[in-house]
Structure formats: C-alpha cells, structure tokens
Design a protein around this motif. Structure first.
Motif, PDB file in Angstrom:
ATOM      1  N   ASN A 170     -71.821 -63.829  -2.443  1.00  0.00           N
ATOM      2  CA  ASN A 170     -72.858 -63.780  -1.424  1.00  0.00           C
ATOM      3  C   ASN A 170     -73.984 -64.709  -1.874  1.00  0.00           C
ATOM      4  OD1 ASN A 170     -74.853 -63.282   0.420  1.00  0.00           O
ATOM      5  ND2 ASN A 170     -74.714 -61.051   0.294  1.00  0.00           N
ATOM      6  N   VAL A 171     -73.999 -65.909  -1.316  1.00  0.00           N
ATOM      7  CA  VAL A 171     -74.963 -66.919  -1.771  1.00  0.00           C
ATOM      8  C   VAL A 171     -76.315 -66.760  -1.085  1.00  0.00           C
ATOM      9  CG1 VAL A 171     -73.128 -68.545  -2.305  1.00  0.00           C
ATOM     10  CG2 VAL A 171     -74.205 -68.604  -0.037  1.00  0.00           C
ATOM     11  N   PHE A 172     -76.434 -65.778  -0.203  1.00  0.00           N
ATOM     12  CA  PHE A 172     -77.693 -65.558   0.498  1.00  0.00           C
ATOM     13  C   PHE A 172     -78.498 -64.411  -0.101  1.00  0.00           C
ATOM     14  CE2 PHE A 172     -74.675 -67.203   3.774  1.00  0.00           C
ATOM     15  CZ  PHE A 172     -75.228 -68.479   3.860  1.00  0.00           C
ATOM     16  N   GLU A 173     -77.965 -63.776  -1.155  1.00  0.00           N
ATOM     17  CA  GLU A 173     -78.678 -62.707  -1.846  1.00  0.00           C
ATOM     18  C   GLU A 173     -78.517 -62.876  -3.357  1.00  0.00           C
ATOM     19  OE1 GLU A 173     -77.493 -58.823  -0.630  1.00  0.00           O
ATOM     20  OE2 GLU A 173     -77.915 -59.163   1.504  1.00  0.00           O
ATOM     21  N   ASN A 174     -79.599 -62.783  -4.076  1.00  0.00           N
ATOM     22  CA  ASN A 174     -79.592 -62.828  -5.546  1.00  0.00           C
ATOM     23  C   ASN A 174     -78.890 -64.067  -6.096  1.00  0.00           C
ATOM     24  OD1 ASN A 174     -80.811 -60.197  -5.618  1.00  0.00           O
ATOM     25  ND2 ASN A 174     -78.769 -59.308  -5.290  1.00  0.00           N
ATOM     26  N   LEU A 175     -79.009 -65.196  -5.392  1.00  0.00           N
ATOM     27  CA  LEU A 175     -78.301 -66.397  -5.830  1.00  0.00           C
ATOM     28  C   LEU A 175     -78.815 -66.906  -7.168  1.00  0.00           C
ATOM     29  CD1 LEU A 175     -76.240 -68.606  -5.394  1.00  0.00           C
ATOM     30  CD2 LEU A 175     -77.938 -69.857  -4.025  1.00  0.00           C
ATOM     31  N   GLU A 176     -80.120 -66.817  -7.391  1.00  0.00           N
ATOM     32  CA  GLU A 176     -80.677 -67.315  -8.656  1.00  0.00           C
ATOM     33  C   GLU A 176     -80.028 -66.618  -9.846  1.00  0.00           C
ATOM     34  OE1 GLU A 176     -82.808 -69.603  -9.516  1.00  0.00           O
ATOM     35  OE2 GLU A 176     -83.952 -70.165  -7.731  1.00  0.00           O
ATOM     36  N   GLN A 177     -79.921 -65.292  -9.764  1.00  0.00           N
ATOM     37  CA  GLN A 177     -79.341 -64.531 -10.864  1.00  0.00           C
ATOM     38  C   GLN A 177     -77.861 -64.848 -11.034  1.00  0.00           C
ATOM     39  OE1 GLN A 177     -79.592 -60.287 -10.383  1.00  0.00           O
ATOM     40  NE2 GLN A 177     -78.610 -59.840 -12.342  1.00  0.00           N
ATOM     41  N   THR A 178     -77.110 -64.876  -9.917  1.00  0.00           N
ATOM     42  CA  THR A 178     -75.678 -65.164  -9.991  1.00  0.00           C
ATOM     43  C   THR A 178     -75.430 -66.558 -10.527  1.00  0.00           C
ATOM     44  OG1 THR A 178     -75.314 -63.719  -8.076  1.00  0.00           O
ATOM     45  CG2 THR A 178     -73.519 -65.189  -8.694  1.00  0.00           C
ATOM     46  N   ALA A 179     -76.210 -67.526 -10.054  1.00  0.00           N
ATOM     47  CA  ALA A 179     -76.031 -68.910 -10.506  1.00  0.00           C
ATOM     48  C   ALA A 179     -76.362 -69.054 -11.988  1.00  0.00           C
ATOM     49  CB  ALA A 179     -76.906 -69.838  -9.671  1.00  0.00           C
ATOM     50  N   GLU A 180     -77.386 -68.356 -12.438  1.00  0.00           N
ATOM     51  CA  GLU A 180     -77.738 -68.415 -13.857  1.00  0.00           C
ATOM     52  C   GLU A 180     -76.605 -67.873 -14.720  1.00  0.00           C
ATOM     53  OE1 GLU A 180     -81.210 -66.823 -16.964  1.00  0.00           O
ATOM     54  OE2 GLU A 180     -81.277 -66.276 -14.832  1.00  0.00           O
ATOM     55  N   GLN A 181     -76.038 -66.737 -14.316  1.00  0.00           N
ATOM     56  CA  GLN A 181     -74.955 -66.136 -15.085  1.00  0.00           C
ATOM     57  C   GLN A 181     -73.698 -67.009 -15.050  1.00  0.00           C
ATOM     58  OE1 GLN A 181     -74.650 -62.316 -13.175  1.00  0.00           O
ATOM     59  NE2 GLN A 181     -76.245 -61.388 -14.460  1.00  0.00           N
ATOM     60  N   ALA A 182     -73.410 -67.590 -13.889  1.00  0.00           N
ATOM     61  CA  ALA A 182     -72.240 -68.450 -13.760  1.00  0.00           C
ATOM     62  C   ALA A 182     -72.408 -69.732 -14.565  1.00  0.00           C
ATOM     63  CB  ALA A 182     -71.989 -68.774 -12.288  1.00  0.00           C
ATOM     64  N   GLY A 183     -73.582 -70.329 -14.481  1.00  0.00           N
ATOM     65  CA  GLY A 183     -73.820 -71.563 -15.225  1.00  0.00           C
ATOM     66  C   GLY A 183     -73.795 -71.347 -16.726  1.00  0.00           C
ATOM     67  N   GLU A 184     -74.245 -70.175 -17.154  1.00  0.00           N
ATOM     68  CA  GLU A 184     -74.292 -69.872 -18.589  1.00  0.00           C
ATOM     69  C   GLU A 184     -72.911 -69.917 -19.224  1.00  0.00           C
ATOM     70  OE1 GLU A 184     -75.921 -66.310 -21.599  1.00  0.00           O
ATOM     71  OE2 GLU A 184     -75.946 -66.043 -19.427  1.00  0.00           O
ATOM     72  N   ILE A 185     -71.869 -69.570 -18.480  1.00  0.00           N
ATOM     73  CA  ILE A 185     -70.517 -69.546 -19.051  1.00  0.00           C
ATOM     74  C   ILE A 185     -69.670 -70.739 -18.593  1.00  0.00           C
ATOM     75  CG2 ILE A 185     -70.513 -67.042 -19.340  1.00  0.00           C
ATOM     76  CD1 ILE A 185     -68.685 -66.877 -16.855  1.00  0.00           C
ATOM     77  N   GLY A 186     -70.313 -71.744 -18.007  1.00  0.00           N
ATOM     78  CA  GLY A 186     -69.616 -72.972 -17.688  1.00  0.00           C
ATOM     79  C   GLY A 186     -68.771 -72.948 -16.433  1.00  0.00           C
ATOM     80  N   MET A 187     -69.018 -71.981 -15.534  1.00  0.00           N
ATOM     81  CA  MET A 187     -68.303 -72.017 -14.263  1.00  0.00           C
ATOM     82  C   MET A 187     -68.688 -73.288 -13.508  1.00  0.00           C
ATOM     83  SD  MET A 187     -68.464 -68.023 -13.009  1.00  0.00           S
ATOM     84  CE  MET A 187     -67.750 -68.416 -11.403  1.00  0.00           C
ATOM     85  N   LYS A 188     -67.775 -73.752 -12.666  1.00  0.00           N
ATOM     86  CA  LYS A 188     -68.007 -75.007 -11.950  1.00  0.00           C
ATOM     87  C   LYS A 188     -68.580 -74.803 -10.557  1.00  0.00           C
ATOM     88  CE  LYS A 188     -65.950 -77.086 -15.407  1.00  0.00           C
ATOM     89  NZ  LYS A 188     -65.429 -75.898 -16.101  1.00  0.00           N
ATOM     90  N   TYR A 189     -68.239 -73.687  -9.899  1.00  0.00           N
ATOM     91  CA  TYR A 189     -68.625 -73.500  -8.507  1.00  0.00           C
ATOM     92  C   TYR A 189     -68.989 -72.060  -8.176  1.00  0.00           C
ATOM     93  CZ  TYR A 189     -67.093 -78.106  -6.902  1.00  0.00           C
ATOM     94  OH  TYR A 189     -66.982 -79.456  -6.690  1.00  0.00           O
ATOM     95  N   LEU A 190     -69.983 -71.911  -7.312  1.00  0.00           N
ATOM     96  CA  LEU A 190     -70.170 -70.717  -6.506  1.00  0.00           C
ATOM     97  C   LEU A 190     -69.921 -71.126  -5.060  1.00  0.00           C
ATOM     98  CD1 LEU A 190     -73.309 -68.956  -8.030  1.00  0.00           C
ATOM     99  CD2 LEU A 190     -70.902 -68.278  -8.241  1.00  0.00           C
ATOM    100  N   ILE A 191     -69.192 -70.289  -4.337  1.00  0.00           N
ATOM    101  CA  ILE A 191     -68.695 -70.680  -3.023  1.00  0.00           C
ATOM    102  C   ILE A 191     -69.084 -69.645  -1.978  1.00  0.00           C
ATOM    103  CG2 ILE A 191     -66.603 -71.196  -1.678  1.00  0.00           C
ATOM    104  CD1 ILE A 191     -65.287 -71.840  -4.458  1.00  0.00           C
ATOM    105  N   CYS A 192     -69.605 -70.123  -0.859  1.00  0.00           N
ATOM    106  CA  CYS A 192     -69.847 -69.261   0.294  1.00  0.00           C
ATOM    107  C   CYS A 192     -68.517 -69.060   1.010  1.00  0.00           C
ATOM    108  CB  CYS A 192     -70.858 -69.902   1.234  1.00  0.00           C
ATOM    109  SG  CYS A 192     -71.104 -68.977   2.770  1.00  0.00           S
ATOM    110  N   PRO A 193     -67.993 -67.832   1.054  1.00  0.00           N
ATOM    111  CA  PRO A 193     -66.669 -67.618   1.623  1.00  0.00           C
ATOM    112  C   PRO A 193     -66.660 -67.467   3.135  1.00  0.00           C
ATOM    113  CG  PRO A 193     -67.485 -65.566   0.736  1.00  0.00           C
ATOM    114  CD  PRO A 193     -68.529 -66.605   0.430  1.00  0.00           C
ATOM    115  N   TYR A 194     -67.835 -67.178   3.711  1.00  0.00           N
ATOM    116  CA  TYR A 194     -67.881 -66.881   5.141  1.00  0.00           C
ATOM    117  C   TYR A 194     -69.344 -66.887   5.579  1.00  0.00           C
ATOM    118  CZ  TYR A 194     -66.965 -64.388   9.560  1.00  0.00           C
ATOM    119  OH  TYR A 194     -66.856 -64.037  10.880  1.00  0.00           O
TER     120      TYR A 194
END
Length: 299
Positions: free
Chosen positions: A114-138
């Motif tokens: 859900n990129v429209f809620e808490n994106l800053e926190q999710t992106a920080e956690q994802a970037g910290e472990i080297g994930m490449k993408y966060l994706i809006c599914p719908y």
C-alpha cells in the motif's frame, strides 16, 4: 541449485558441434566455442525467475518460512512479496527476513504494498535491506483522463520517496488501464505523465492480453519503462469477457517465447510468475510446474 540450473540451461542451448571432444579442437577454437555458446545461452533463456507470493497465499498464511523454502527448492531465485496481513516481511523484521531469504539463495527483490499509507516507513525498511522495488498493485478504475493524470502525480510522489530510500517505485496494471476513457487508454496516460526517473511499470501480461492489448507493442513503444512483468498464462478456451482464467504456464494461449524475448530486448529485468486459478492442482504444485516451464524456456 543456481549452478545446476545454469548448467542445464546451457546444455539445452549448445549446438551439437559444441559437444565434440576438446582434444579435436585447438586452444583458440575451444575458447571461441565456449564464448559464443555462453552468449547464446544467456540471450535465449532466463537466468533468474521470481514468483509473486500471492500465488501461494494460503500456504504463506499458514507457514511463511516453510512455503518459501519449498519455492527455493522448485528453482525460483527471486521473490516478490505482498502484505498478507503480517506485513511485507511476514511477521519478521526486515533484516531477519533478508537473512532468511539470503540463506536460501533467494533475492527478495520487490513487494506489492500500500504505497498510499506509511510509504516512508516501508520504503526505509525495504531500502535498508537492498530491495529493488515497491509496487502499487492496484489503484482502481478512474472516472476521467484528469483523474488518471492526478494518479500519475501521486505515482511521481511515491517514486520520489522510494528514490530517497535507495529503491524504485513501479505500478502493476490490471485490465482497467487498457479500457478506453474519454478516447484515451489510461495505461498510455500513466506512462506519459509519470517521470521515467521516478516511476517504472510492471506489466501483468495476463491482464494486458485479457483486455485486448498487445504486450509486444507496449514493450517496443515504451522501451525501458517496463522493468518487471507478471508471467501468467490464460486458458485457451476462456471467452474474452472471462477475467478469472489463469492456468499453468505453457498450457494456455499466450506465446511467452515471443513476448519474453521482446520484453528482454526492451529492458525487462524481472520475470515473475503469478497464478490465481488452479483447477485440480494445489498452488504449490502449480508453482513447481511454472518454475520448471520457465527454467526450460528457450526463446
């Protein structure tokens, strides 16, 4: 597992001449043969394949770790996640989840979120472990061209947040973005109105075909905008209006040899299996068959 799969793929791609005993070749000829055939193998196969964990969502809900271990055994080496009620790290913290997948030889490359809620926190956690993408599914069908342009602005904003955290943002389509609105195709609006520096796209091949679009045309027209794709087949007998008609890869109507070749030539990097209808198979049985199909596919 990875080395064995590369060897098997290479074997299917080599010409018969490459199997001549090396004692009949000069040193220069040996090196030349190997280099040529290695290039052909890489160009004509997928070295890395992923699976969207939603394909095995019931199994993930019961036993996330056990399910992922089985997927690794099937020959997948990338994962695309989703939030099944336990967060995108399935009840673990981000670093523990990365350590677990790393130990299995799996790259947790991306996740629907859900990129429209808490994106800053999710992106920080994802970037910290080297994930490449966060994706809006719908994002839902929009009522006008202007509404789709407003959605594109939101995507650009999400892309900025992701970039600031060291990863990329992408949008995953459904059929509605290929349905004409006010004389325009929403998918084209989103492609044109988003900043390529901030927003990529994940083409769900099944949904594009179901909506009557040609994936090859989109890959060729918008080179390097589609970096991920969902590889999902469609039942041959399904009427055009049927939307729930996914099937095991290779048993349906979609020509993946041509589509994936065009995709790869146009900048595609992530090839991710997804299936939502199973007809007698368990989701894990289907996942194993799909991995076998993609690992053997030569195009």
């Amino acid at each position: 597992m990875n080395n064995r799969r590369k060897f098997l793929k290479l074997g299917t791609s080599l010409s018969l001449g490459a199997f001549l005993p090396f004692q009949y070749c000069s040193s220069a000829e040996k090196n030349k043969t190997v280099k040529i055939n290695l290039k052909e193998a890489v160009d004509g196969t997928l070295e890395r394949i992923g699976i969207q964990l939603y394909s095995v969502k019931e199994d993930m809900a019961k036993d996330p770790k056990g399910t992922i271990e089985k997927l690794a055994q099937f020959g997948y080496n990338q994962l695309e996640g989703f939030d099944g009620g336990q967060g995108i790290f399935w009840g673990m913290n981000n670093t523990d989840f990365k350590a677990f997948t790393d130990d299995l030889g799996l790259d947790y490359a991306a996740s629907h979120a859900n990129v429209f809620e808490n994106l800053e926190q999710t992106a920080e956690q994802a970037g910290e472990i080297g994930m490449k993408y966060l994706i809006c599914p719908y994002a839902g069908e929009q009522s006008s061209v202007e509404k789709y342009k407003e959605l594109a602005v939101k995507f650009n904003q999400a892309g900025e947040v992701c970039r600031n955290n060291g990863l990329r943002f992408a949008y995953h389509n459904h059929g509605y973005t290929f349905k004409e609105v006010e004389g325009q195709i929403p998918q084209d609006i989103l492609l044109k109105e988003t900043d390529p520096e901030l927003v990529d796209f994940e083409l769900d091949i099944y949904w594009a075909v179901t909506a009557g679009a040609d994936p090859n045309e989109y890959f060729e027209k918008y080179k390097n905008r589609f970096r991920l794709c969902h590889v999902k087949d469609r039942e041959k007998s399904a009427p055009p209006e049927e939307t729930d008609a996914s099937i095991v890869l290779g048993e349906g109507s979609i020509d993946f040899r041509e589509i994936l070749r065009t995709a790869k030539e146009s900048g595609m990097e992530y090839f991710i299996v997804e299936q939502e209808k199973f007809d007698g198979l368990s989701p894990l049985e289907a996942a194993e068959k799909n991995a076998t199909y993609l690992n053997k596919l030569v195009f």
